[in-house]
Motif scaffolding. Structure first.
Motif, PDB file in Angstrom:
ATOM      1  N   THR A  18      65.876   4.085  85.556  1.00 30.55           N
ATOM      2  CA  THR A  18      66.872   4.638  86.470  1.00 30.55           C
ATOM      3  C   THR A  18      67.314   3.689  87.365  1.00 30.55           C
ATOM      4  N   ARG A 302      70.045  15.662  87.076  1.00 31.06           N
ATOM      5  CA  ARG A 302      69.626  15.428  85.443  1.00 31.06           C
ATOM      6  C   ARG A 302      69.095  16.314  85.354  1.00 31.06           C
ATOM      7  N   ARG A 304      69.408  18.630  82.879  1.00 31.86           N
ATOM      8  CA  ARG A 304      68.529  18.219  81.752  1.00 31.86           C
ATOM      9  C   ARG A 304      68.689  17.032  80.637  1.00 31.86           C
ATOM     10  N   GLN A 305      68.859  15.923  81.531  1.00 28.31           N
ATOM     11  CA  GLN A 305      68.167  14.758  80.824  1.00 28.31           C
ATOM     12  C   GLN A 305      66.697  15.403  80.533  1.00 28.31           C
ATOM     13  N   ILE A 308      66.101  17.246  78.029  1.00 27.81           N
ATOM     14  CA  ILE A 308      65.678  16.501  76.799  1.00 27.81           C
ATOM     15  C   ILE A 308      64.269  15.864  76.985  1.00 27.81           C
ATOM     16  N   LEU A 309      64.211  15.246  78.313  1.00 31.45           N
ATOM     17  CA  LEU A 309      62.686  13.979  77.689  1.00 31.45           C
ATOM     18  C   LEU A 309      61.927  15.153  77.484  1.00 31.45           C
ATOM     19  N   ILE A 401      68.189  22.478  79.682  1.00 33.84           N
ATOM     20  CA  ILE A 401      68.674  21.670  78.676  1.00 33.84           C
ATOM     21  C   ILE A 401      70.339  22.425  78.399  1.00 33.84           C
ATOM     22  N   ARG A 402      70.111  23.620  79.191  1.00 37.53           N
ATOM     23  CA  ARG A 402      71.563  24.458  78.911  1.00 37.53           C
ATOM     24  C   ARG A 402      72.252  23.834  80.885  1.00 37.53           C
TER      25      ARG A 402
ATOM     26  N   PHE B  89      70.210  17.168  68.476  1.00 37.43           N
ATOM     27  CA  PHE B  89      71.163  18.751  69.171  1.00 37.43           C
ATOM     28  C   PHE B  89      72.687  18.448  68.942  1.00 37.43           C
ATOM     29  N   ALA B  93      72.731  14.837  72.982  1.00 36.50           N
ATOM     30  CA  ALA B  93      71.171  14.735  73.869  1.00 36.50           C
ATOM     31  C   ALA B  93      70.544  13.480  74.504  1.00 36.50           C
ATOM     32  N   LEU B  94      71.794  11.332  74.705  1.00 38.40           N
ATOM     33  CA  LEU B  94      70.724  10.972  74.605  1.00 38.40           C
ATOM     34  C   LEU B  94      70.719  10.821  76.168  1.00 38.40           C
ATOM     35  N   ILE B  95      69.768   9.654  76.656  1.00 37.42           N
ATOM     36  CA  ILE B  95      69.781   9.417  77.796  1.00 37.42           C
ATOM     37  C   ILE B  95      70.781   8.346  78.207  1.00 37.42           C
ATOM     38  N   GLU B  97      70.495   6.417  80.934  1.00 41.44           N
ATOM     39  CA  GLU B  97      70.859   4.871  81.623  1.00 41.44           C
ATOM     40  C   GLU B  97      69.807   3.931  80.064  1.00 41.44           C
TER      41      GLU B  97
END
Ligand SMILES: Nc1ncnc2c1ncn2[C@@H]1O[C@H](COP(=O)(O)OP(=O)(O)OP(=O)(O)O)[C@@H](O)[C@H]1O
Ligand SMILES: [Mg+2]
Lengths: 403, 228
Positions: A18, A302, A304-305, A308-309, A401-402, B89, B93-95, B97
């Protein structure tokens, strides 16, 4: 244990990516702000330490020596000075004593006159104890046997056409001029100005000196002094020397220079410390707000990210830790940049010191202050980073995520 | 193997209650490729979320490979997703960075795998989905189909017991969609990979062993399409 370690590795991996691939502008700005906050945390304490340091050295070098011996309760003068000096100088670690006769006088020069303190000193002894003789700007210091000579501080000598502005001033006395001195016993003497010194200490630069023999003769004293200044080999151990002197059977009042100046300085330091506390609090609050906003925006952007994680099986603690590590990185680099800035500032202020009434003040950066600043900066940053990261990371996966 | 029984899920939006699932029972055997179809709003995603441990039903039970997954704590569910499930998904839905390769090996890193092992595995799986020459590209440097293939590689890298995919081809043209479905079919046939996939495209049916059609939160019909 291995899971914890693997988790930290992932946190570090995410944090580093990041930082490496994120917005460099925001990153640089954040680091800069942390650096400036760091400088601000260091600056005031270093000036306060500088003031204390200056005040102490000036007091020792020009005004009091390390230890002051005064007449016992009820007497105006110390008697048997020569004997007492010998006795004091026998104490190991004492490298000089200087008896001074202090008297309030009025000085006259051309049209102007002013009241000030005149000291009668033994030039040789004074040289062994104080450093006034090293700070002559014109002429020379007194020598043993001078009877018609006077030396005075630059403020007392003054400048032509300039009034002292509340401080004693003869408005332009030069070396070689004659000044008239009226003693409290109505005796008046005329002295030739032999030298002018400048120590930057107001109290010293407004005083004048003649030899002790001369003062004794005028005042009718014999082997007497108002005070004996004592110089020790090292500074900072005055308490020990004082105990030593007392154990040698000195009957007079013995003070360390700190005891003599304490009141004034303590008060000043107290006021300084209140200002410092306010400034520290404000700095730290700014640090909290900046870090909080940066991490908050970061995490909210982030959401959403983060969802996802979590969805792919990454524990929320790993995610939170990755933000905490980012904050640690930002704070570490910020503090490092801050140290560089503070060093630059210190170098500048050492070359061009701030001038205070007590003398020129050089910033004194104490390691403890630096460590304290770093510690508090880290503490508040981690907290300010943890809270928004935690808030976003514990959010329900699907709502995250939404987006 | 997945055994889901009598799943219900009701969303409450203020005063309005939306019944997304009204009692759905479904069994997916090992090695099956099951398609879940139905009109928009019929509850397909809701069902897949529950099977993927991303959501909890209001009632019913879900057992995956003998584990009652609804009884697990949040932390255990996260570990279960990490070790047993792969989820694709609709929108990749990838990251952003991370490079394709880093996206794929991220979960292996969490599992504490050795570096050579996860680098080898991830490179291999990316090669398998046809991205052998794209492994160091980031999301912004990949086309939609390529991004989806990275997402599939990420879902597959730890050999999940079940691959769940929610409309993985929704944002792709039919050519790319076909290549993805071919990939799924190959994984299913060659590696016996269990796959549950949501779709609303009729032509996808030919890929599935079985099609479960939902309507208003209930199973409308189950069709066997081809033999596994
Ligand atoms: N978070 C939510 N809050 C409220 N209602 C929801 C939520 N998620 C889904 N729903 C409702 O539940 C029902 C089922 O939704 P779901 O997403 O499972 O449908 P779907 O079959 O996947 O549809 P699509 O083909 O459009 O993706 C819909 O009526 C939807 O509006
Ligand atoms: Mg859906």
């Amino acid at each position: 244990m291995t899971a914890v370690f693997a988790g930290l590795k992932v946190s570090a991996f995410l944090a580093w990516k990041t930082i490496e691939r994120g917005n460099t502008g925001t990153l640089a700005l954040t680091i800069m702000i942390i650096a400036l906050i760091f400088v601000n945390l260091i600056f005031l304490p270093s000036i306060i330490s500088g003031v204390v340091e200056t005040f102490n050295t000036q007091s020792i070098d020009f005004d009091l020596g390390n230890i002051v011996v005064e007449p016992r309760e009820g007497s105006q003068y110390i008697g048997g000075v020569t004997g007492l000096q010998k006795k004091i100088e026998r104490v190991p670690g004492i490298i000089g004593t200087s008896p001074r006769i202090a008297v309030g006088v009025t000085l006259f020069y051309r049209g102007s006159n002013t009241a000030s303190t005149l000291y009668g000193i033994t030039p040789e002894d004074e040289r062994s104890t104080t450093r006034i003789a090293d700070f002559m700007t014109e002429g020379e210091f007194l020598a043993n046997g001078d009877t018609d000579a006077i030396v005075m501080g630059a403020i007392l000598a003054g400048r032509e056409g300039e009034e002292g502005g509340g401080l004693p001033s003869l408005e332009g006395v030069m070396v070689g001029d004659s000044v008239e001195v009226a003693y409290p016993n109505d005796e008046t003497r005329t002295y030739r100005v032999k030298g002018i010194f400048e120590t930057q200490s107001f109290g010293v630069d407004t005083a004048a000196f003649v030899t002790g023999d001369e003062a004794s003769e005028v005042l009718g004293l014999h082997d007497q002094a108002s005070v004996i200044l004592v110089k020790t080999e090292v500074d900072g151990r005055e308490e020990g020397y004082k105990r030593e002197l007392l154990s040698y059977g000195i009957q007079e009042e013995v003070w360390t220079f700190r005891e003599k100046t304490g009141g004034v300085l303590d008060q000043a330091i107290q006021s300084f410390n209140i200002i410092n506390t306010i400034s520290t609090l404000v700095s730290l609050i700014i640090a909290v707000v900046v870090v909080f906003i940066v991490i908050f925006i970061n995490t909210v952007n982030r959401r959403r990210q983060i969802g996802i994680l979590k969805a792919i099986g990454i524990d929320q603690q790993i995610i939170i830790n990755s933000y905490v590590l980012q904050v640690l990185f930002i704070t570490a680099v910020g503090a490092l940049a801050g140290i560089v800035l503070a060093a630059g500032m210190t170098a500048y202020l050492t070359a061009y010191p701030l001038v205070f009434p007590g003398g020129p003040v050089y910033p004194v950066v104490e390691t403890s202050a630096v460590l304290r600043s770093i510690a508090s900066l880290f503490a508040v940053s981690v907290l300010a980073g943890y809270i928004p990261a935690w808030q976003v990371a514990r959010e329900d996966i699907l709502s995250a995520i939404r987006g | 193997m997945i055994v889901a029984e009598d799943l219900t899920r009701v969303y409450t939006m203020g005063r309005v209650k939306v019944r997304a699932l009204g009692g759905v029972s479904l069994t997916v055997a090992r090695g099956e490729f099951v398609g879940i179809m139905g009109a928009s709003g019929s509850g397909k995603s809701t069902l897949l979320h529950i099977l993927g441990l991303l959501d909890r039903p209001d009632s019913g039970s879900v057992t995956i490979d003998g584990t009652d997954v609804l009884a697990l704590s949040d932390h255990r569910r996260t570990l279960f997703r990490l070790n047993r499930l792969g989820y694709v998904f609709q929108d990749y839905a990838l990251i952003g960075e991370l490079t394709a390769l880093e996206n794929v090996y991220l979960t292996s890193l969490v599992r504490g795998d050795q570096k050579e092992e996860y680098l080898g595995k991830s490179t291999e799986i990316l090669r398998r989905v046809g991205l052998g020459d794209r492994i160091n590209h980031r999301q912004s440097e990949l086309s939609g189909g390529e991004q989806q293939r990275v997402a599939i590689a990420r879902a597959l890298v730890n050999n999940p017991s079940i691959l769940l995919a929610d409309e993985p081809c929704a944002n792709l043209d039919s050519q790319t969609s076909k290549s993805i479905l071919d990939l799924f079919a190959r994984l299913n046939e060659e590696l016996d990979q269990t796959i549950v996939m949501v779709s609303h495209e009729d032509w996808h049916k030919e890929y599935f062993c079985r099609v479960v059609t939902l309507r208003d939160g209930l199973i409308e019909e189950v069709t066997e399409c081809r033999r596994a």
